[in-house]
Motif scaffolding. Sequence first.
Motif, PDB file in Angstrom:
ATOM      1  N   SER A  43       0.830  -1.213   0.000  1.00  0.00           N
ATOM      2  CA  SER A  43       0.000   0.000   0.000  1.00  0.00           C
ATOM      3  C   SER A  43       0.860   1.256   0.000  1.00  0.00           C
ATOM      4  CB  SER A  43      -0.942  -0.015   1.207  1.00  0.00           C
ATOM      5  OG  SER A  43      -0.224  -0.109   2.418  1.00  0.00           O
ATOM      6  N   TYR A  44       2.011   1.225   0.673  1.00  0.00           N
ATOM      7  CA  TYR A  44       2.901   2.383   0.625  1.00  0.00           C
ATOM      8  C   TYR A  44       3.524   2.524  -0.765  1.00  0.00           C
ATOM      9  CZ  TYR A  44       2.847   3.893   5.496  1.00  0.00           C
ATOM     10  OH  TYR A  44       2.477   4.413   6.707  1.00  0.00           O
ATOM     11  N   PHE A  45       3.757   1.411  -1.431  1.00  0.00           N
ATOM     12  CA  PHE A  45       4.234   1.467  -2.821  1.00  0.00           C
ATOM     13  C   PHE A  45       3.205   2.178  -3.689  1.00  0.00           C
ATOM     14  CE2 PHE A  45       4.931   0.083  -7.095  1.00  0.00           C
ATOM     15  CZ  PHE A  45       6.290  -0.160  -7.217  1.00  0.00           C
ATOM     16  N   CYS A  46       1.937   1.814  -3.520  1.00  0.00           N
ATOM     17  CA  CYS A  46       0.866   2.388  -4.342  1.00  0.00           C
ATOM     18  C   CYS A  46       0.623   3.857  -4.046  1.00  0.00           C
ATOM     19  CB  CYS A  46      -0.435   1.626  -4.127  1.00  0.00           C
ATOM     20  SG  CYS A  46      -0.501   0.025  -4.928  1.00  0.00           S
ATOM     21  N   PHE A  47       0.780   4.239  -2.786  1.00  0.00           N
ATOM     22  CA  PHE A  47       0.396   5.589  -2.377  1.00  0.00           C
ATOM     23  C   PHE A  47       1.068   6.663  -3.219  1.00  0.00           C
ATOM     24  CE2 PHE A  47       1.471   9.327   0.253  1.00  0.00           C
ATOM     25  CZ  PHE A  47       0.192   9.827   0.466  1.00  0.00           C
ATOM     26  N   ASP A  48       2.366   6.534  -3.471  1.00  0.00           N
ATOM     27  CA  ASP A  48       3.111   7.585  -4.148  1.00  0.00           C
ATOM     28  C   ASP A  48       3.379   7.305  -5.623  1.00  0.00           C
ATOM     29  OD1 ASP A  48       3.597   9.927  -2.669  1.00  0.00           O
ATOM     30  OD2 ASP A  48       4.962   8.873  -1.355  1.00  0.00           O
ATOM     31  N   ILE A  49       2.690   6.349  -6.222  1.00  0.00           N
ATOM     32  CA  ILE A  49       2.831   6.148  -7.668  1.00  0.00           C
ATOM     33  C   ILE A  49       2.494   7.423  -8.440  1.00  0.00           C
ATOM     34  CG2 ILE A  49       1.816   4.965  -9.663  1.00  0.00           C
ATOM     35  CD1 ILE A  49       1.862   2.397  -8.130  1.00  0.00           C
ATOM     36  N   PRO A  50       1.419   8.155  -8.094  1.00  0.00           N
ATOM     37  CA  PRO A  50       1.147   9.398  -8.822  1.00  0.00           C
ATOM     38  C   PRO A  50       2.290  10.404  -8.750  1.00  0.00           C
ATOM     39  CG  PRO A  50      -0.792   8.728  -7.595  1.00  0.00           C
ATOM     40  CD  PRO A  50       0.334   7.826  -7.155  1.00  0.00           C
ATOM     41  N   SER A  51       3.014  10.426  -7.621  1.00  0.00           N
ATOM     42  CA  SER A  51       4.124  11.368  -7.497  1.00  0.00           C
ATOM     43  C   SER A  51       5.232  11.051  -8.491  1.00  0.00           C
ATOM     44  CB  SER A  51       4.674  11.331  -6.068  1.00  0.00           C
ATOM     45  OG  SER A  51       5.783  12.185  -5.926  1.00  0.00           O
ATOM     46  N   VAL A  52       5.547   9.752  -8.648  1.00  0.00           N
ATOM     47  CA  VAL A  52       6.600   9.351  -9.593  1.00  0.00           C
ATOM     48  C   VAL A  52       6.164   9.613 -11.030  1.00  0.00           C
ATOM     49  CG1 VAL A  52       8.011   7.424 -10.389  1.00  0.00           C
ATOM     50  CG2 VAL A  52       7.448   7.624  -7.970  1.00  0.00           C
ATOM     51  N   LEU A  53       4.902   9.401 -11.307  1.00  0.00           N
ATOM     52  CA  LEU A  53       4.376   9.567 -12.674  1.00  0.00           C
ATOM     53  C   LEU A  53       3.614  10.877 -12.821  1.00  0.00           C
ATOM     54  CD1 LEU A  53       3.069   5.927 -13.272  1.00  0.00           C
ATOM     55  CD2 LEU A  53       5.311   6.879 -13.836  1.00  0.00           C
TER      56      LEU A  53
ATOM     57  N   PRO B  48       2.708  16.522   1.637  1.00  0.00           N
ATOM     58  CA  PRO B  48       2.370  17.411   0.515  1.00  0.00           C
ATOM     59  C   PRO B  48       3.593  17.812  -0.305  1.00  0.00           C
ATOM     60  CG  PRO B  48       1.187  18.089   2.479  1.00  0.00           C
ATOM     61  CD  PRO B  48       2.189  17.055   2.911  1.00  0.00           C
ATOM     62  N   PHE B  49       4.745  17.953   0.367  1.00  0.00           N
ATOM     63  CA  PHE B  49       5.962  18.272  -0.382  1.00  0.00           C
ATOM     64  C   PHE B  49       6.371  17.126  -1.290  1.00  0.00           C
ATOM     65  CE2 PHE B  49      10.582  17.517  -0.478  1.00  0.00           C
ATOM     66  CZ  PHE B  49      10.955  18.550  -1.334  1.00  0.00           C
ATOM     67  N   ILE B  50       6.363  15.895  -0.752  1.00  0.00           N
ATOM     68  CA  ILE B  50       6.782  14.741  -1.545  1.00  0.00           C
ATOM     69  C   ILE B  50       5.859  14.545  -2.750  1.00  0.00           C
ATOM     70  CG2 ILE B  50       7.055  12.223  -1.521  1.00  0.00           C
ATOM     71  CD1 ILE B  50       7.954  12.457   1.374  1.00  0.00           C
ATOM     72  N   ALA B  51       4.568  14.843  -2.573  1.00  0.00           N
ATOM     73  CA  ALA B  51       3.612  14.667  -3.665  1.00  0.00           C
ATOM     74  C   ALA B  51       3.973  15.503  -4.888  1.00  0.00           C
ATOM     75  CB  ALA B  51       2.203  15.014  -3.183  1.00  0.00           C
ATOM     76  N   ASP B  52       4.581  16.679  -4.664  1.00  0.00           N
ATOM     77  CA  ASP B  52       4.909  17.582  -5.771  1.00  0.00           C
ATOM     78  C   ASP B  52       6.406  17.764  -5.953  1.00  0.00           C
ATOM     79  OD1 ASP B  52       2.290  18.892  -6.871  1.00  0.00           O
ATOM     80  OD2 ASP B  52       2.029  18.893  -4.698  1.00  0.00           O
ATOM     81  N   ALA B  53       7.211  17.029  -5.198  1.00  0.00           N
ATOM     82  CA  ALA B  53       8.657  17.267  -5.207  1.00  0.00           C
ATOM     83  C   ALA B  53       9.284  17.009  -6.569  1.00  0.00           C
ATOM     84  CB  ALA B  53       9.335  16.403  -4.150  1.00  0.00           C
ATOM     85  N   SER B  54       8.852  15.959  -7.255  1.00  0.00           N
ATOM     86  CA  SER B  54       9.434  15.635  -8.558  1.00  0.00           C
ATOM     87  C   SER B  54       9.231  16.776  -9.552  1.00  0.00           C
ATOM     88  CB  SER B  54       8.809  14.338  -9.091  1.00  0.00           C
ATOM     89  OG  SER B  54       9.308  14.031 -10.371  1.00  0.00           O
TER      90      SER B  54
END
Length: 482
Positions: A25-35, A264-270
Amino acid sequence: MTQPAEKGYYRFVVLFFNCLLTFGSYFCFDIPSVLQDQFQGNLTCPNATVINGTTDCVLGLGMTPQQYNLLYAIYAWTNALVVILAGFLIDKLGNRFGVFLFSFLCVLGSSLFALGSHFKGTPYLLPLMLTGRLLFGSGNGSLTIVQNRITAFWFKGKELALAFGLTLAFSRLGSVLNFFLTQKFEEKYEMQWTLWGGAFLCVLGFLSAIVVSTLDKVGIKQLGLDGAIQEESRKVRIQDVKLLSLRYWLLVLTIMFFYNGIFPFIADASKFIQDKYSGYSQKEAAYIAGAVYDSSLVLSASVGILIDYVGLRGIFAFACAVFTLPVFGLLAFSYVPPLVSTIWLGVTYSFAAASMWPSIPLVVPQATLGTAMGLATSLQMVGIGISNLVVGQILGTKSSETKIPLWRWQRMMIFMLANTICCIITSVLLNIADYRQGGILNKTRKRSEQAQTDSEREQLREAEEEPHREDDEGFRSHSVNS
């Protein structure tokens, strides 16, 4: 109450499978951030043919920054609403009920999210993906509560921060692998299969739930505590929330404000790294953003051992907030390589997670731990949800422009700084309240273990006296009626 030392190696077996609960579930959570580029972009395949004004191959989903941040906001808001009830139900119905229900919701939510990506270019895309994140949020936040409750039972009073650190490390391993592997997987198999891969990892978490629930049931029965725990669960009432101390609420606010500056920072960091610093590809930017989780993965266990040894949890919580302030200052107003800031943030995050969350079992009764964890997670997610919405407004809402102006990013970092300052204030108040109530958060290991032993002996003595009080009351009542 049986001491954790009597549980022997068995508790580490429970811990291993308990750690696996949230890996997927932690893998899935931030998939949108990477992509993020694919979610917000509206790119077409090279050499795509145009038929009736549309192309036969679309790579991006065409979301605006507001819609993209809504994927994270709805996750947070769902957590805020669901985890309160979830924590109470776990206290009443037990851990096994929780791990089955909430791990299944993770599978269902991640599957619906992946299914929604197949409807790109249609009005159904955003509703399906938001519904998937809603169900996923309902399961993942609540599953973490069960995970923490199991950990707190098997390690309460000894090596608690280490156990919490290891569960965090396994969870963050999922996050780290997401930042390292998702981009490569997407390039080879495209977005849809990447999202389905994340859903498959949630299925593995469901299988771990079956194992850990069995181990927990067998272990508790062997300890002879199954009857006592059921009796405690029957006594849990929603009104018990009023008994939670000021120290608990200040701890919860400290957690909320700290995490408002992290997720919130990690979500937009990329996207931020690509917009502000020249020369970074999406893949490189994702690796740098993921360094927050890399640092946490590497440090969690050792930091847990350190905090278990020296105690001083309240002081560590304050220090984490203070040392996080320069991170957002560097990101906003300097061109220091972003990797420095993300590693730095990962270090403070590791100490915060190992000092703040394991403090909750020390300030609330075991029987109401699920409810207390649920409330803490709820307020944390309220803060993160509000932060995601604010960040979406700051970064722009009307278009998925390829480059967001620097001044918008600076305003976002100032907002992160404001949350960190609030965290410093609440952590100071927490230490003052803890000092006035005996200072259990800042006790050394030996003193903490002795205090925990005394507390458990008092609970056991009260439990033994309760039947006698009930018998006396029944005798008096019978005498009066006679």
